[in-house]
Design a protein around this motif. Structure first.
Motif, PDB file in Angstrom:
ATOM      1  N   GLN A 117      45.264  48.503  34.722  1.00 14.50           N
ATOM      2  CA  GLN A 117      43.818  48.247  34.770  1.00 14.50           C
ATOM      3  C   GLN A 117      43.412  47.451  35.999  1.00 14.50           C
ATOM      4  O   GLN A 117      42.266  47.512  36.429  1.00 14.50           O
ATOM      5  CB  GLN A 117      43.377  47.472  33.524  1.00 14.50           C
ATOM      6  N   HIS A 118      44.353  46.671  36.547  1.00 16.13           N
ATOM      7  CA  HIS A 118      44.041  45.753  37.641  1.00 16.13           C
ATOM      8  C   HIS A 118      44.739  46.166  38.939  1.00 16.13           C
ATOM      9  O   HIS A 118      44.926  45.336  39.830  1.00 16.13           O
ATOM     10  CB  HIS A 118      44.452  44.334  37.239  1.00 16.13           C
ATOM     11  N   MET A 119      45.089  47.441  39.054  1.00 14.22           N
ATOM     12  CA  MET A 119      45.787  47.942  40.238  1.00 14.22           C
ATOM     13  C   MET A 119      45.041  49.140  40.816  1.00 14.22           C
ATOM     14  O   MET A 119      45.489  50.274  40.755  1.00 14.22           O
ATOM     15  CB  MET A 119      47.237  48.300  39.892  1.00 14.22           C
ATOM     16  N   PRO A 120      43.881  48.904  41.428  1.00 20.69           N
ATOM     17  CA  PRO A 120      43.075  50.018  41.941  1.00 20.69           C
ATOM     18  C   PRO A 120      43.752  50.775  43.082  1.00 20.69           C
ATOM     19  O   PRO A 120      43.511  51.978  43.244  1.00 20.69           O
ATOM     20  CB  PRO A 120      41.782  49.342  42.411  1.00 20.69           C
ATOM     21  N   ILE A 137      45.886  51.153  52.998  1.00 20.64           N
ATOM     22  CA  ILE A 137      45.949  50.373  51.760  1.00 20.64           C
ATOM     23  C   ILE A 137      44.879  49.280  51.750  1.00 20.64           C
ATOM     24  O   ILE A 137      44.233  49.029  50.721  1.00 20.64           O
ATOM     25  CB  ILE A 137      47.362  49.768  51.591  1.00 20.64           C
ATOM     26  N   ALA A 138      44.658  48.635  52.897  1.00 23.32           N
ATOM     27  CA  ALA A 138      43.620  47.603  52.979  1.00 23.32           C
ATOM     28  C   ALA A 138      42.243  48.193  52.682  1.00 23.32           C
ATOM     29  O   ALA A 138      41.429  47.590  51.969  1.00 23.32           O
ATOM     30  CB  ALA A 138      43.633  46.950  54.359  1.00 23.32           C
ATOM     31  N   GLU A 139      41.971  49.380  53.205  1.00 26.25           N
ATOM     32  CA  GLU A 139      40.664  50.001  53.000  1.00 26.25           C
ATOM     33  C   GLU A 139      40.450  50.404  51.543  1.00 26.25           C
ATOM     34  O   GLU A 139      39.342  50.278  51.008  1.00 26.25           O
ATOM     35  CB  GLU A 139      40.520  51.205  53.940  1.00 26.25           C
ATOM     36  N   ILE A 140      41.508  50.884  50.887  1.00 22.76           N
ATOM     37  CA  ILE A 140      41.404  51.203  49.460  1.00 22.76           C
ATOM     38  C   ILE A 140      41.067  49.943  48.669  1.00 22.76           C
ATOM     39  O   ILE A 140      40.208  49.958  47.776  1.00 22.76           O
ATOM     40  CB  ILE A 140      42.712  51.825  48.939  1.00 22.76           C
ATOM     41  N   LYS A 141      41.731  48.844  49.004  1.00 25.39           N
ATOM     42  CA  LYS A 141      41.510  47.582  48.284  1.00 25.39           C
ATOM     43  C   LYS A 141      40.081  47.071  48.503  1.00 25.39           C
ATOM     44  O   LYS A 141      39.412  46.653  47.542  1.00 25.39           O
ATOM     45  CB  LYS A 141      42.521  46.534  48.756  1.00 25.39           C
ATOM     46  N   PRO A 158      51.088  37.800  40.735  1.00 24.24           N
ATOM     47  CA  PRO A 158      49.887  38.339  40.102  1.00 24.24           C
ATOM     48  C   PRO A 158      49.765  39.843  40.321  1.00 24.24           C
ATOM     49  O   PRO A 158      50.192  40.390  41.343  1.00 24.24           O
ATOM     50  CB  PRO A 158      48.755  37.585  40.811  1.00 24.24           C
ATOM     51  N   VAL A 159      49.151  40.506  39.352  1.00 19.96           N
ATOM     52  CA  VAL A 159      49.038  41.966  39.374  1.00 19.96           C
ATOM     53  C   VAL A 159      48.350  42.448  40.653  1.00 19.96           C
ATOM     54  O   VAL A 159      48.816  43.379  41.318  1.00 19.96           O
ATOM     55  CB  VAL A 159      48.266  42.465  38.132  1.00 19.96           C
ATOM     56  N   GLU A 160      47.236  41.814  41.013  1.00 22.70           N
ATOM     57  CA  GLU A 160      46.467  42.269  42.170  1.00 22.70           C
ATOM     58  C   GLU A 160      47.284  42.209  43.455  1.00 22.70           C
ATOM     59  O   GLU A 160      47.129  43.052  44.350  1.00 22.70           O
ATOM     60  CB  GLU A 160      45.195  41.437  42.337  1.00 22.70           C
ATOM     61  N   VAL A 161      48.142  41.200  43.561  1.00 21.00           N
ATOM     62  CA  VAL A 161      48.982  41.049  44.747  1.00 21.00           C
ATOM     63  C   VAL A 161      49.992  42.188  44.838  1.00 21.00           C
ATOM     64  O   VAL A 161      50.176  42.813  45.885  1.00 21.00           O
ATOM     65  CB  VAL A 161      49.695  39.681  44.729  1.00 21.00           C
ATOM     66  N   ALA A 202      37.424  48.773  49.273  1.00 22.04           N
ATOM     67  CA  ALA A 202      36.486  49.651  48.564  1.00 22.04           C
ATOM     68  C   ALA A 202      36.467  49.338  47.076  1.00 22.04           C
ATOM     69  O   ALA A 202      35.397  49.306  46.437  1.00 22.04           O
ATOM     70  CB  ALA A 202      36.861  51.111  48.806  1.00 22.04           C
ATOM     71  N   ALA A 203      37.647  49.083  46.510  1.00 22.33           N
ATOM     72  CA  ALA A 203      37.731  48.769  45.085  1.00 22.33           C
ATOM     73  C   ALA A 203      37.052  47.447  44.767  1.00 22.33           C
ATOM     74  O   ALA A 203      36.488  47.276  43.681  1.00 22.33           O
ATOM     75  CB  ALA A 203      39.201  48.716  44.655  1.00 22.33           C
ATOM     76  N   GLU A 204      37.074  46.519  45.725  1.00 24.49           N
ATOM     77  CA  GLU A 204      36.442  45.210  45.529  1.00 24.49           C
ATOM     78  C   GLU A 204      34.959  45.219  45.882  1.00 24.49           C
ATOM     79  O   GLU A 204      34.276  44.209  45.742  1.00 24.49           O
ATOM     80  CB  GLU A 204      37.160  44.161  46.391  1.00 24.49           C
TER      81      GLU A 204
END
Length: 427
Positions: free
Chosen positions: A30-33, A397-401, A357-360, A403-405
């Motif tokens: 759930q926390h891994m976009p 990967i940075a751009e995906i993150k 942490p999951v997000e990391v 966008a998700a945020e």
């Protein structure tokens, strides 16, 4: 090769374990976009179809999302642990239920079982390796050189593993390409700094039920992991002392406002000692002899060699389990030196540890996944040796993150891009 059994054949109630493991994995997912986006792409495109991936990782909920993503991308995956105490058996069992995954990871194995499980993974004759600490790569080269021609390449997760790989490469002994995932910005700047800092301190606090406030916390090493630990400890009102062997890092720690001193001096004043160097014999007999009663000793490096526990055992007249996950060593004069998680990787090996942490880890495992894709799409571009992760993959990967945020950011104009690429524009 070995007949070491998968986890599903080692547990008494494997069905219940799988249910609990899946529950942990669903929470992480759930926390891994980033991994969600990569997984959607992999499921649609099947870029790993026909590949066999061997993995030696910390088998817990976040890692499991990476393992399943690779399998759902078409690969057959065999996985085991990279530390005897970091596996979550329920997660391992849940992975083993997947039609394309075989998991040999089990918590609490002895040294013989640990290496038998790696042998079992290699028995699947991998075309790709994904490693955390380089034990898998080392065993392939040392004991199964006949498989190397069939291996496209690999990816390495952690600082210690990259150090070992670079030494192997320098000796001309690394016979296939491996991406140094640890060294790319989307891993190093977040996983190493924030992940290690937060998870190490949280694991120690939960294991000991002690506060950081007002304590003298000695951080051995001021690399990316050490910086994270120092920053997070200071943020919890600890007095941070840094020990270093590299003069520029020692100066950086000093300029950051931390006390910097040799370990021989820090040993006399420290309340908590946390090693983050990736090297051996960082805290040794001469240091134990100077420490105060009741100190905590913990390690955030990959291998359990930073704190010399053999020397500590020789000094001790008694040892006992002070708390679950804490071993007290009583010295002849009555002082007690407390070792957390057997001196192993504390953020994963302590009884209540959950890792970063999951997000990391979403970021780190996103890099791992696209590196595997890159090896298969552009295999001819990489010869044997250690390779940096291509910058466009890191940016992806940075751009995906972002966008998700919901975070927007600027882009260079054509004029700015032309200026940055020129040499003949002066003032």
């Amino acid at each position: 090769m070995t007949e070491y059994p998968p986890i599903s054949e080692q547990l008494d109630d494997v069905d219940a374990a799988r249910v609990e493991g899946r529950r942990k994995m669903d929470w992480a997912a759930q926390h891994m976009p980033i991994m969600a986006a990569v997984r959607e792409e992999f499921e649609a495109d099947q870029p790993l179809a026909g590949e066999r991936i061997a993995m030696a990782m910390h088998v817990e909920a976040k890692t499991a999302i990476l393992v399943e993503t690779l399998a759902d991308g078409g690969a057959e995956v065999a996985v085991t642990g990279c530390n005897p105490l970091s596996t979550h058996d329920d997660v391992s069992a849940a992975l083993d239920a997947h039609d394309s995954i075989t998991s040999y990871a089990k918590r609490g194995v002895n040294d013989e079982e640990y290496y038998e499980a790696i042998h079992a993974v290699i028995a699947h004759e991998p075309t790709i390796t994904v490693d955390d600490g380089m034990d898998l790569v080392a065993m392939v080269h040392e004991e199964y050189p006949e498989l190397i021609d069939g291996i496209v390449g690999g990816a390495e997760e952690t600082t210690t593993g990259v150090h070992r790989l670079r030494a192997m490469d320098a000796d001309g002994a690394l016979d296939y390409p491996v991406f140094a995932v640890n060294d790319t910005p989307m891993k190093r700047l977040f996983d190493n700094v924030h992940g290690t800092g937060e998870s190490s301190l949280a694991s120690i606090a939960m294991t000991t039920n002690l506060s950081w406030a007002g304590k003298n916390v000695v951080v051995a090493g001021f690399g990316y992991c050490g910086k994270g630990v120092a920053r997070k400890a200071a943020g919890q009102n600890a007095n941070v002392i840094v020990t270093e062997v590299e003069p520029r890092r020692a100066l950086e720690a000093h300029m950051e406002g931390y006390d910097v001193m040799p370990m021989a001096e820090a040993a006399e004043v420290g309340d908590v000692f946390l090693t983050t160097t990736g090297n051996r014999d960082v805290v040794v007999r001469e240091h134990f002899e100077k420490m105060k009663d009741g100190v905590l000793l913990a390690n955030a490096g990959h291998f359990d060699i930073e704190i010399d526990l053999d020397a500590l055992s020789d000094l001790a007249v008694e040892t006992y389990e002070a708390r679950d996950g804490v071993d007290a060593y009583v010295l002849e004069d009555g002082r007690r030196l407390n070792v957390v998680a057997e001196g192993r990787l504390v953020n994963l090996a302590a009884p209540v540890s959950l890792g970063h942490p999951v997000e990391v880890m979403d970021q780190s495992f996103g890099i791992q996944a696209v590196c595997v894709r890159e090896l298969l799409e552009n295999a001819d571009a990489y010869g044997p040796g250690v390779h940096d992760v291509p910058d466009d993959l890191d940016r992806e990967i940075a751009e995906i993150k972002l966008a998700a945020e919901g975070v927007e950011f600027d882009a260079l104009t054509d004029v700015q891009r032309e200026y940055m690429g020129s040499w003949d524009h002066g003032t």
